[in-house]
Design a protein around this motif. Structure first.
Motif, mmCIF file in Angstrom:
data_model
loop_
_atom_site.group_PDB
_atom_site.id
_atom_site.type_symbol
_atom_site.label_atom_id
_atom_site.label_comp_id
_atom_site.label_asym_id
_atom_site.label_seq_id
_atom_site.Cartn_x
_atom_site.Cartn_y
_atom_site.Cartn_z
ATOM 1 N N ALA A 183 0.858 -1.156 -0.044
ATOM 2 C CA ALA A 183 -0.085 -0.090 -0.078
ATOM 3 C C ALA A 183 0.865 1.257 0.082
ATOM 4 O O ALA A 183 1.833 1.328 0.587
ATOM 5 N N ASP A 184 0.594 2.291 -0.725
ATOM 6 C CA ASP A 184 1.296 3.268 -0.868
ATOM 7 C C ASP A 184 0.216 4.770 -0.983
ATOM 8 O O ASP A 184 -0.381 4.940 -1.815
ATOM 9 N N TYR A 185 0.235 5.129 0.218
ATOM 10 C CA TYR A 185 -0.449 6.445 0.605
ATOM 11 C C TYR A 185 0.392 7.874 0.161
ATOM 12 O O TYR A 185 1.274 7.810 0.887
ATOM 13 N N ARG A 186 -0.127 8.681 -0.552
ATOM 14 C CA ARG A 186 0.763 9.879 -0.867
ATOM 15 C C ARG A 186 -0.195 10.923 -0.688
ATOM 16 O O ARG A 186 -1.295 11.250 -1.313
ATOM 17 N N ARG A 187 0.113 11.746 0.371
ATOM 18 C CA ARG A 187 -0.456 12.815 0.893
ATOM 19 C C ARG A 187 -0.391 13.997 -0.023
ATOM 20 O O ARG A 187 0.539 14.177 -0.893
ATOM 21 N N LYS A 188 -1.484 14.834 -0.173
ATOM 22 C CA LYS A 188 -1.657 16.166 -0.977
ATOM 23 C C LYS A 188 -1.658 17.131 -0.219
ATOM 24 O O LYS A 188 -2.266 17.446 0.793
ATOM 25 N N GLY A 189 -0.751 18.403 -0.313
ATOM 26 C CA GLY A 189 -0.695 19.451 0.193
ATOM 27 C C GLY A 189 -0.369 19.314 1.784
ATOM 28 O O GLY A 189 0.513 18.538 2.237
ATOM 29 N N ILE A 190 -0.963 20.228 2.728
ATOM 30 C CA ILE A 190 -0.475 19.993 4.025
ATOM 31 C C ILE A 190 -1.505 18.921 4.747
ATOM 32 O O ILE A 190 -2.274 18.328 4.365
ATOM 33 N N ALA A 191 -0.644 18.558 5.791
ATOM 34 C CA ALA A 191 -1.368 17.714 6.657
ATOM 35 C C ALA A 191 -2.679 17.930 7.095
ATOM 36 O O ALA A 191 -2.719 18.917 7.808
ATOM 37 N N SER A 192 -3.740 17.117 6.838
ATOM 38 C CA SER A 192 -4.894 17.627 7.123
ATOM 39 C C SER A 192 -5.862 16.701 8.215
ATOM 40 O O SER A 192 -6.705 17.104 8.566
ATOM 41 N N PHE A 193 -5.088 15.747 8.934
ATOM 42 C CA PHE A 193 -5.681 15.222 9.933
ATOM 43 C C PHE A 193 -4.682 14.499 10.430
ATOM 44 O O PHE A 193 -3.400 14.300 10.223
ATOM 45 N N THR A 194 -4.759 13.911 12.047
ATOM 46 C CA THR A 194 -3.686 13.140 12.808
ATOM 47 C C THR A 194 -3.248 12.042 11.713
ATOM 48 O O THR A 194 -3.914 11.307 11.564
ATOM 49 N N GLY A 195 -1.870 12.040 11.679
ATOM 50 C CA GLY A 195 -1.307 10.866 10.801
ATOM 51 C C GLY A 195 -1.332 11.075 9.412
ATOM 52 O O GLY A 195 -0.887 9.777 8.901
ATOM 53 N N ASP A 196 -1.509 12.158 9.052
ATOM 54 C CA ASP A 196 -1.625 12.501 7.470
ATOM 55 C C ASP A 196 -0.294 12.364 7.058
ATOM 56 O O ASP A 196 0.342 13.712 7.262
ATOM 57 N N ALA A 197 0.448 11.451 6.585
ATOM 58 C CA ALA A 197 1.785 11.599 6.118
ATOM 59 C C ALA A 197 1.917 10.382 5.070
ATOM 60 O O ALA A 197 1.313 9.488 4.890
ATOM 61 N N ASP A 198 2.842 10.895 4.197
ATOM 62 C CA ASP A 198 3.100 9.567 3.168
ATOM 63 C C ASP A 198 3.700 8.393 3.697
ATOM 64 O O ASP A 198 4.361 8.505 4.640
ATOM 65 N N THR A 199 3.026 7.384 3.180
ATOM 66 C CA THR A 199 2.963 6.023 4.105
ATOM 67 C C THR A 199 2.881 4.841 3.097
ATOM 68 O O THR A 199 2.190 4.952 2.162
ATOM 69 N N ARG A 200 4.146 4.270 3.319
ATOM 70 C CA ARG A 200 4.091 2.805 2.636
ATOM 71 C C ARG A 200 4.309 1.672 3.323
ATOM 72 O O ARG A 200 5.105 1.659 4.262
ATOM 73 N N LYS A 201 3.508 0.694 3.070
ATOM 74 C CA LYS A 201 3.364 -0.436 3.804
ATOM 75 C C LYS A 201 3.457 -1.726 3.029
ATOM 76 O O LYS A 201 3.012 -1.903 1.765
ATOM 77 N N PHE A 202 4.079 -2.671 3.503
ATOM 78 C CA PHE A 202 4.382 -3.972 2.893
ATOM 79 C C PHE A 202 4.154 -5.355 3.659
ATOM 80 O O PHE A 202 4.650 -5.145 4.842
ATOM 81 N N TRP A 203 3.549 -6.140 3.335
ATOM 82 C CA TRP A 203 3.351 -7.420 4.034
ATOM 83 C C TRP A 203 3.767 -8.542 3.306
ATOM 84 O O TRP A 203 3.556 -8.794 2.041
#
Length: 422
Positions: A395-415
Motif C-alpha cells: 500500500a502506498d498513500y501519498r498525501r497532497k498539500g498540508i497534513a489535514s488530519f492526525t497521522g496524515d503523512a506519506d506512508t508505504r506498507k508491505f506485508w
C-alpha cells in the motif's frame, strides 16, 4: 437376581454407548499466521529519527467445538508473539515509531454456546460477529488479534427469503490485547463495555438482497475519545448480481445511513453515509469501481471543528485503502473514489487459485474541498495447498498539500505472510 439386573444394566449401557459416542462430534481449531509487516512513513508525524517500523509476528489459535444434535460448545484461545518488535503496537509505548496494530497478547478469543437448527441459530458468549460487508460490525480479521464480542445473538430464517439478525453485546474484546490501555493509550483498551444493539432484516429477491439495519453503539467508558463513538445508525443496503453468460456477471451494491449521537456522547451531531459499487466479472478478470461517503457535520456541538460519521466496530482495513489512514474519519469527513482490477487463475500447476489485484483511491473531504491524498494498492495471493496460503501485499498513500488530519503523512506498507488452517 441383583447380579442379573446389574449385568443387564451394564449391557444396556454398553449397547447405548456407541450410539451416544456417534452423536457427539468434535471439530478441532488450529490456525497459524506468520507475518512480516513494514512501514515507511514520512513527516510530519511522528517526528523521529527513525520513521520506519518492522513487525515480525506469529499468531496461533487453538481450540475446538463439541456438538451434539442442535447444541454446540466452542472454545478458542489466541496468542500473538512478536519476533521483531521494532514498531509501535499501539500499547507498547514505542510512540516514536509508526504504528503496526499487532500487539503481543494471549487471551480467550471465543467461548460460546450455540443452538442451531435450519430456521433458528442462537449464540451466547464471546463470539465472532461479521454483519453484511462488515462496514459497521466485524471481527477485524486482518489484524493478528481479532475483535470478538460478549453477546447474545439470534438469527431467524423461518420465513422464506427473509432473515432477521439481532445481537445484544455487552462488550467488545478489542484488537489491543491484554496490554490495552498501557503507556497512556487509554483510547486503546483491552475491552470496551457498553450496551450495544445490532439489528438487520434482510429480504432476498431475484435482483438482490435488501437489508435494513440499525446499529446502536454505547461505549460505556470514561475516556472521552471512546464516548464520542456512542451513536445510533439507521440505514438500508441493497446488493445483488446479474449473470449475462457463464463467464460474464455484473454485481452491484448501494447503501445509505444516517448517524446521530447517543447515550453519553459529549458531541451532538448528525452525519450521512452513502456508498455505491459496481463489479464486472469477465472470465478470469474482475473490474470494480465505487464511491463511499462518510459525511461531516460542521455544526456539531461539544467539539471544535465539527465531527464525522464513525464506524468503531467495523473491519476497517477492508475500506478506504490498505494503508489504514482513515480508521478514524477526519472531522471534515471523507469521500473515497476507487477502482480496481483482479485477475484469478484457478490452477497454477499443483497449486491455486492464484489471485493478483491492484486498486487506486482518491480521498477528498466531505466539506472544505480538501484533497487528502491518493493511494495505490497491490496484492498477490496463492493457495499452496488446502491448508496453506501465501500472500504479499503493498500500500502506498501519498498525501497532497498540508497534513489535514492526525497521522496524515506519506506512508508505504508491505506485508508478507503465510496462513495455515487445519
Amino acid at each position: 437376581m441383583r447380579i442379573i439386573s446389574m449385568a443387564l444394566g451394564a449391557s444396556v449401557i454398553a449397547l447405548a454407548a456407541p450410539a451416544i459416542a456417534q452423536d457427539i462430534l468434535f471439530k478441532p481449531i488450529v490456525e497459524a499466521r506468520l507475518r512480516v509487516e513494514t512501514v515507511e512513513q514520512d513527516g510530519p508525524a511522528p517526528i523521529s529519527e527513525d520513521n520506519d517500523a518492522t513487525a515480525t509476528t506469529i499468531r496461533l489459535r487453538a481450540g475446538g467445538e463439541v456438538s451434539s444434535g442442535p447444541f454446540a460448545l466452542l472454545a478458542e484461545s489466541e496468542g500473538t508473539l512478536a519476533l521483531d518488535e521494532h514498531y509501535n503496537s499501539g500499547v507498547n509505548g514505542k510512540t516514536s515509531l509508526p504504528i503496526i496494530a499487532d500487539p503481543e497478547t494471549v487471551e480467550l478469543n471465543r467461548l460460546q454456546i450455540q443452538y442451531r437448527t435450519k430456521p433458528l441459530v442462537v449464540t451466547i458468549g464471546r463470539q465472532r460477529i461479521n454483519l453484511d460487508d462488515q462496514r459497521f460490525v466485524g471481527a477485524v480479521g486482518w489484524r493478528q488479534n481479532e475483535q470478538s464480542f460478549d453477546a447474545a445473538r439470534i438469527e431467524y430464517m423461518g420465513i422464506r427469503n427473509l432473515k432477521i439478525d439481532f445481537t445484544y453485546a455487552i462488550a467488545a474484546q478489542t484488537i489491543w490485547g491484554i496490554d490495552g490501555g498501557r503507556f497512556g493509550a487509554t483510547n486503546r483498551p483491552t475491552r470496551i463495555e457498553g450496551s450495544n444493539l445490532f439489528a438487520t432484516v434482510a429480504y432476498a429477491t431475484k435482483a438482490g438482497t435488501l437489508t435494513g439495519f440499525a446499529y446502536l453503539v454505547d461505549e460505556d467508558e470514561p475516556v472521552v475519545a471512546l464516548q464520542r463513538n456512542s451513536s445510533q445508525t439507521f440505514g438500508l443496503r441493497f446488493a445483488g448480481a446479474r449473470p449475462f453468460s457463464k463467464t460474464v456477471k455484473l454485481s452491484y451494491a448501494a447503501s445509505y445511513a444516517r448517524q446521530t449521537d447517543a447515550t453519553d456522547n459529549p458531541v451532538r451531531y448528525a452525519a450521512d453515509y452513502a456508498a455505491a459499487e459496481l463489479g464486472l466479472d469477465v472470465s478470469k478478470i474482475r473490474l470494480t469501481a465505487g464511491y463511499e461517503l462518510l459525511g461531516s457535520d460542521a455544526g456539531a456541538t461539544g467539539i471544535a471543528g465539527g465531527y464525522a460519521f464513525q464506524t468503531p466496530f467495523a473491519t476497517l482495513h477492508k475500506f478506504n485503502g490498505w494503508a489504514d489512514k482513515f480508521l478514524t474519519t477526519p472531522a471534515t469527513g471523507l469521500q473515497d473514489y476507487y477502482a480496481g482490477i483482479t485477475y484469478t487463475l484457478p490452477k497454477l500447476g499443483k497449486t491455486g487459485p492464484l489471485a493478483a489485484s491492484v486498486a487506486v483511491h482518491r480521498y477528498d473531504s466531505d466539506r472544505d474541498k480538501i484533497h487528502y491524498g491518493d493511494e495505490y494498492d497491490a496484492q498477490l495471493s496463492l493457495k499452496l495447498d488446502k491448508r496453506l496460503t501465501a500472500l504479499v501485499k503493498y500500500a502506498d498513500y501519498r498525501r497532497k498539500g498540508i497534513a489535514s488530519f492526525t497521522g496524515d503523512a506519506d506512508t508505504r506498507k508491505f506485508w508478507a505472510q503465510l496462513d495455515y488452517a487445519f
